[in-house]
Design a protein around this motif. Structure first.
Motif, PDB file in Angstrom:
ATOM      1  N   ALA A 188       1.167  -1.307   0.038  1.00 20.25           N
ATOM      2  CA  ALA A 188      -0.109  -0.341   0.008  1.00 20.25           C
ATOM      3  C   ALA A 188       1.018   1.030   0.025  1.00 20.25           C
ATOM      4  O   ALA A 188       0.992   2.417  -0.474  1.00 20.25           O
ATOM      5  CB  ALA A 188      -0.750   0.081   1.533  1.00 20.25           C
ATOM      6  N   VAL A 189       1.679   1.075   0.919  1.00 20.44           N
ATOM      7  CA  VAL A 189       2.923   2.190   0.625  1.00 20.44           C
ATOM      8  C   VAL A 189       3.537   2.608  -0.651  1.00 20.44           C
ATOM      9  O   VAL A 189       4.095   3.790  -1.230  1.00 20.44           O
ATOM     10  CB  VAL A 189       3.822   2.468   1.975  1.00 20.44           C
ATOM     11  N   VAL A 190       4.289   1.139  -1.233  1.00 22.71           N
ATOM     12  CA  VAL A 190       4.806   1.387  -2.807  1.00 22.71           C
ATOM     13  C   VAL A 190       3.494   1.603  -3.200  1.00 22.71           C
ATOM     14  O   VAL A 190       3.747   3.115  -4.681  1.00 22.71           O
ATOM     15  CB  VAL A 190       5.110   0.285  -3.038  1.00 22.71           C
ATOM     16  N   ARG A 191       2.319   1.117  -3.309  1.00 26.55           N
ATOM     17  CA  ARG A 191       1.434   2.473  -4.293  1.00 26.55           C
ATOM     18  C   ARG A 191       0.603   3.621  -3.964  1.00 26.55           C
ATOM     19  O   ARG A 191       0.441   4.712  -4.717  1.00 26.55           O
ATOM     20  CB  ARG A 191      -0.420   1.108  -4.154  1.00 26.55           C
ATOM     21  N   ARG A 192       0.730   4.634  -2.815  1.00 24.79           N
ATOM     22  CA  ARG A 192      -0.227   5.064  -2.524  1.00 24.79           C
ATOM     23  C   ARG A 192       0.426   6.555  -1.980  1.00 24.79           C
ATOM     24  O   ARG A 192       0.909   7.520  -1.734  1.00 24.79           O
ATOM     25  CB  ARG A 192      -1.352   4.834  -1.462  1.00 24.79           C
ATOM     26  N   GLY A 193       1.732   5.671  -0.621  1.00 23.35           N
ATOM     27  CA  GLY A 193       2.717   6.807  -0.334  1.00 23.35           C
ATOM     28  C   GLY A 193       2.282   6.658   0.785  1.00 23.35           C
ATOM     29  O   GLY A 193       1.047   5.547   1.053  1.00 23.35           O
ATOM     30  N   ARG A 195       1.555   8.664   3.299  1.00 26.27           N
ATOM     31  CA  ARG A 195       1.016   9.607   4.031  1.00 26.27           C
ATOM     32  C   ARG A 195      -0.339   9.489   4.473  1.00 26.27           C
ATOM     33  O   ARG A 195      -1.647   9.394   5.074  1.00 26.27           O
ATOM     34  CB  ARG A 195       0.929  10.948   3.588  1.00 26.27           C
ATOM     35  N   PRO A 196      -1.130   8.946   3.053  1.00 26.20           N
ATOM     36  CA  PRO A 196      -2.480   8.653   3.377  1.00 26.20           C
ATOM     37  C   PRO A 196      -3.055   7.089   3.492  1.00 26.20           C
ATOM     38  O   PRO A 196      -4.093   7.376   4.397  1.00 26.20           O
ATOM     39  CB  PRO A 196      -3.287   8.260   1.552  1.00 26.20           C
ATOM     40  N   VAL A 201      -4.541   4.698   8.835  1.00 28.89           N
ATOM     41  CA  VAL A 201      -4.722   3.905   9.722  1.00 28.89           C
ATOM     42  C   VAL A 201      -4.440   4.915  11.127  1.00 28.89           C
ATOM     43  O   VAL A 201      -5.412   4.177  12.325  1.00 28.89           O
ATOM     44  CB  VAL A 201      -3.095   3.903  10.198  1.00 28.89           C
ATOM     45  N   ARG A 202      -5.009   5.781  11.176  1.00 23.97           N
ATOM     46  CA  ARG A 202      -5.296   6.776  12.626  1.00 23.97           C
ATOM     47  C   ARG A 202      -6.351   6.745  12.523  1.00 23.97           C
ATOM     48  O   ARG A 202      -7.214   7.010  14.182  1.00 23.97           O
ATOM     49  CB  ARG A 202      -4.438   8.441  12.126  1.00 23.97           C
TER      50      ARG A 202
END
Length: 278
Positions: A188-193, A195-196, A201-202
């Protein structure tokens, strides 16, 4: 199947329906599914100090299962993007136990009695009946759903065998829950970055924790049952989650249900009875 095993698997199926309802009510299906996986991993991590280590022979199963769980969640998201959940979910969950039942003799050397095989078939027919309710299907959605059914059948075999060689089904379940969220959130981080993903999660950590607890408890009960009963029988009985989802949708979410849902519920209940009598 012993009565206590049957009731615990049914309880696990109810938990499976509950955490799926949490995901379906979320704003981002892919990240919500990853959150459930993360919640399950956190619950597993908290209980690890209280269980013995799995037998070393179980580690290849743990690693293989993590990869299969990652594929499972990716295919779930792809299938829901391509088609209606009323078509996709029954196909995934209904076809998987059929695949397990027809191949368990070759893969695990387990051969079901005619009565148990009849129960598996009745439950699968009941689940697949729900697909008739969908009016918005596509060949791509069907392809994703059937591909995921193959993934579900594969990780059912892997985890059923892994739980047995581990020496402790609970320990195996807890360790198995740790790696999938790492893979899912890494992707997910690789695809979206970052921050989002972190923002989601928060805002949704409570949903993830509750869903994760239900998820790991549901699957842990199923894996424990697979050490007490044939894998194919447990896999089919676990699909009664759709029956609980029907009850949730009608009585809690106040959704309108077509005649196909009620027919499917009756057929699934009949399959559970056949399994018990077998």
């Amino acid at each position: 199947m012993p009565l206590d095993v049957l009731f615990l698997v049914l309880f696990g199926a109810a938990l499976h329906a509950v955490w799926n309802a949490l995901v379906k009510s979320g704003t981002d299906k892919s990240l919500d599914a990853a959150m459930v996986s993360l919640g399950g991993g956190m619950v597993g991590l908290a209980f690890l100090p209280f269980v013995p280590m799995p037998d070393p022979a179980a580690w290849p199963f743990v690693l293989t299962s993590a990869v299969l769980q990652f594929a499972y969640f990716q295919l779930v998201a792809a299938a829901y993007r391509a088609g209606d959940i009323g078509l996709v979910y029954p196909l995934m969950r209904g076809a998987a136990p059929l695949l397990v039942a027809t191949t368990s003799g070759v893969v695990l050397g387990e051969h079901l009695t005619p009565g148990a095989m009849a129960g598996v078939l009745v439950i699968s027919v009941g689940v697949l009946t729900l697909a008739f309710e969908s009016r918005h299907g596509s060949r791509r959605a069907i392809a994703y759903a059937l591909a995921n059914a193959a993934v579900i059948a594969t990780y059912t075999f892997v985890d059923g065998a892994g739980a047995r060689v581990s020496g402790n089904a609970v320990s195996y379940t807890l360790w198995m829950s740790l790696l999938p969220p790492v893979l899912l959130f890494g992707w997910a981080v690789v695809r979206r970055g970052s921050r989002p993903v972190w923002t989601h999660v928060r805002r949704n950590w409570v949903r993830g924790l509750l869903g994760g607890a239900g998820s790991i408890a549901s699957y842990g009960l199923a894996l424990w049952a697979m050490t007490k009963a044939p894998v194919a029988t447990v896999a089919a009985l676990r699909e009664t989650a759709i029956l609980f989802a029907l009850l949730i949708s009608v009585f809690i979410l106040k959704e309108k249900a077509s005649i196909w849902r009620y027919i499917a519920g009756a057929v699934i209940a009949a399959g559970v009875l056949v399994l018990k009598l077998a």
